[in-house]
Design an enzyme around this catalytic site. Structure first.
Site, PDB file in Angstrom:
ATOM      1  N   GLU A  77      22.796 -83.391  35.740  1.00 29.11           N
ATOM      2  CA  GLU A  77      23.489 -82.257  35.114  1.00 29.11           C
ATOM      3  C   GLU A  77      22.536 -81.407  34.269  1.00 29.11           C
ATOM      4  OE1 GLU A  77      26.867 -84.653  33.526  1.00 29.11           O
ATOM      5  OE2 GLU A  77      28.077 -83.348  34.808  1.00 29.11           O
ATOM      6  N   HIS A  96      26.710 -82.929  26.402  1.00 35.08           N
ATOM      7  CA  HIS A  96      27.757 -82.796  27.420  1.00 35.08           C
ATOM      8  C   HIS A  96      28.396 -84.166  27.608  1.00 35.08           C
ATOM      9  CE1 HIS A  96      29.929 -82.268  31.095  1.00 35.08           C
ATOM     10  NE2 HIS A  96      29.116 -83.060  31.780  1.00 35.08           N
ATOM     11  N   HIS A  98      32.104 -86.498  28.988  1.00 33.80           N
ATOM     12  CA  HIS A  98      33.376 -86.541  29.722  1.00 33.80           C
ATOM     13  C   HIS A  98      34.408 -87.171  28.777  1.00 33.80           C
ATOM     14  CE1 HIS A  98      30.857 -86.799  33.709  1.00 33.80           C
ATOM     15  NE2 HIS A  98      30.668 -85.665  33.048  1.00 33.80           N
ATOM     16  N   TYR A 123      37.509 -76.573  10.285  1.00 35.50           N
ATOM     17  CA  TYR A 123      36.237 -77.092  10.805  1.00 35.50           C
ATOM     18  C   TYR A 123      36.103 -76.868  12.304  1.00 35.50           C
ATOM     19  CZ  TYR A 123      34.665 -78.642   6.374  1.00 35.50           C
ATOM     20  OH  TYR A 123      34.217 -78.624   5.091  1.00 35.50           O
ATOM     21  N   HIS A 163      36.588 -81.759  33.970  1.00 38.81           N
ATOM     22  CA  HIS A 163      35.249 -82.344  33.869  1.00 38.81           C
ATOM     23  C   HIS A 163      34.880 -82.684  32.419  1.00 38.81           C
ATOM     24  CE1 HIS A 163      30.750 -81.873  35.196  1.00 38.81           C
ATOM     25  NE2 HIS A 163      30.912 -82.840  34.326  1.00 38.81           N
TER      26      HIS A 163
HETATM   27 ZN   LIG Z   1      29.526 -84.051  33.504  1.00 38.17          ZN
END
Ligand SMILES: [Zn+2]
Length: 214
Positions: A77, A96, A98, A123, A163
Site C-alpha cells: 500500500e 493507514h 483497517h 478534538y 477499506h
Molecule cells: Zn489497507
C-alpha cells in the site's frame, strides 16, 4: 540524517505500531506506517508485517523517488502513502489502518461523501476535520492512488470505502493521534446513529479553526 535520528524513528515506528496493534486498532498484517526523512526519502513498514511485532532494523527505507533502498520490501500500500505525500509537503508521517469502526462508517449507506462523520467533538475537528470518502477500488488499483491524490491537498485524512482511513500528520505522533481520534469518533458516530445527536454547529467549528489553525 544522523544515525541517532534514524534509530529514534525506527524505534518510534515499532513502538507506536505495537501500541496500535495491542489496542485492537489494526489486526493481522493489516495497516502500515510511514515517515518522511529529512534526506528526502521515507521509512515505511514492510509488506506482510504485523504492526504488533515490527523489527526496527528491518523497516523499509525508500529514496526520494520512492524506490526501495534497504530493509524488508515495503508495504504493497506504499502508493497510498506516496499519493498523500505528493500533495502534502507539510506532512511528515502517514498512518493507514483497517480500524473496525472507521471501516464500518465507510460501509454505511447514506453518509455524506464529502464529510463522512459529523463534527461531534472539538478534538475531532482539530485533528481530523472534514473527512471525504474515496470510492471503493480493488486493493493495489493505481486509480485508488489517483483518487487519494485528488483529495489530499485539501484533507489531511481520507476514508477509503470498504477499506479504512489514511491519515497524515506533521510528524508520526500527530498522525497516530489523529488516527486514534478518527477511530474513536467513528465509534461515537455509530453509537449515536438514530439518536439525532447534537454535533458542533458551523459557528463552533469556525471558532475552532480560528483558534487552532492546522
Ligand atoms: Zn489497507
Amino acid at each position: 540524517m544522523s544515525a541517532h535520528e534514524e534509530n529514534r524513528l525506527r524505534e518510534q515506528i515499532s513502538t507506536l505500531g505495537k501500541s496500535l496493534f495491542d489496542r485492537g486498532l489494526t489486526m493481522g498484517s493489516s495497516g502500515n506506517i510511514s515517515v518522511r526523512l529529512d534526506d528526502g526519502g521515507w521509512m515505511m513498514t514492510p509488506t506482510n508485517a504485523c504492526l504488533g511485532r515490527l523489527d526496527p532494523a528491518r523497516i523499509s527505507r525508500l529514496d526520494g523517488q520512492g524506490q526501495w533502498l534497504d530493509g524488508d520490501k515495503p508495504t504493497k500500500e506504499q502508493f497510498l502513502h506516496m499519493a498523500m505525500y505528493a500533495e502534502r509537503p507539510q506532512s511528515g508521517a502517514i498512518v493507514h489502518l483497517h480500524s473496525t469502526h472507521s471501516v464500518a462508517v465507510s460501509c454505511l449507506p447514506g453518509i455524506d461523501h464529502c464529510d463522512c462523520i459529523p463534527p461531534l467533538t472539538a478534538y475531532y475537528v482539530m485533528r481530523v476535520g472534514k473527512l471525504p470518502l474515496v470510492p471503493y477500488h480493488v486493493p493495489g488499483d493505481p486509480k485508488l492512488g489517483d483518487a487519494v491524490r485528488g483529495l489530499a491537498g485539501q484533507h489531511s485524512a481520507v476514508l477509503l470505502a470498504n477499506h479504512g482511513p489514511v491519515v497524515a500528520g506533521k510528524d508520526l505522533e500527530a498522525a497516530v493521534y489523529a488516527t486514534e481520534e478518527l477511530e474513536e469518533t467513528a465509534k461515537l458516530f455509530l453509537l449515536l446513529r438514530g439518536e439525532n445527536p447534537r454535533a458542533l454547529n458551523e459557528e463552533q467549528v469556525a471558532e475552532l479553526k480560528r483558534r487552532f489553525p492546522a
